[in-house]
Design an enzyme around this catalytic site. Sequence first.
Site, PDB file in Angstrom:
ATOM      1  CD  GLU A 138      -1.607  -5.811   5.411  1.00 40.25           C
ATOM      2  OE1 GLU A 138      -2.231  -4.783   5.742  1.00 40.25           O
ATOM      3  OE2 GLU A 138      -1.190  -6.010   4.255  1.00 40.25           O
ATOM      4  CB  CYS A 165      -1.000  -0.007   1.153  1.00 36.81           C
ATOM      5  SG  CYS A 165      -2.326   1.214   0.926  1.00 36.81           S
ATOM      6  CG  HIS A 214      -3.706  -3.151   3.086  1.00 34.34           C
ATOM      7  ND1 HIS A 214      -2.755  -2.814   4.027  1.00 34.34           N
ATOM      8  CD2 HIS A 214      -4.116  -1.985   2.524  1.00 34.34           C
ATOM      9  CE1 HIS A 214      -2.606  -1.508   4.052  1.00 34.34           C
ATOM     10  NE2 HIS A 214      -3.425  -0.972   3.142  1.00 34.34           N
TER      11      HIS A 214
END
Length: 239
Positions: free
Chosen positions: A210, A104, A208
């Site tokens: 994660e 990001c 994102h």
Amino acid sequence: MKPIIGITMTVIKEKYNINVPYVQSVLEAGGLPFCIPFGVEKDAAQVVEVIDGLLLTGGVDVHPHYFQEEPHPQLGEVMLERDKVEIALAHAALNKKLPIFAICRGIQLLNVALGGTLYQDINAQYEQEPLLHKQQALRHEPSHFVDVVQGSILHKIVGKDRIAVNSLHHQAVKDVSDILKVSSRASDGIIEAMELENYPFCIAVQWHPEEMAVKGDTHSRELFRAFIEACGGTGENVK
């Protein structure tokens, strides 16, 4: 031994802060998280000597002065201390050919560090009407599709021409650094991923992974697996 992964942080109300999914995703992929504070930019070369990979995380906007622009009215919060340390870490990691995974803000920071520019606000500055890149869904849920360039390192990792990703940004890469290669775009043309060729591992994504990885998303977990593997680990998820 498990590889040590340096992870950048932010500061909120005078406290260092990092979202749990970054740490959790590194742990689950077989790495050991090592959070890096502000103020170590002069010692960035020493920092990269004690880590095996660098994870540039999401967060506030990159200051436009780093790409020779005045602030746009829609510019969000900026944090010069964070910009300084992350740009220094990026250069130090590149000089050592250390694996880099940028997420990001990370893709934006890496592009700027290497001479590229950004849209300070895509809704105000992008040449056509963009998709909704600040999703209304939960953070870990996919929001829109991205097309993955065949033959890219990203394509080899995810194994598909098109994947669904989450989206939590209002800035984006504009002019791409001369040494980075675009490996994914959204249907509106916004750059969603870039990478360095002939390098141990340097992948930057606008979404994102994660957040999606900790919820079991296969493509996101494969990205972390590949990163940890490039850092010297097995890249095996513990789950």
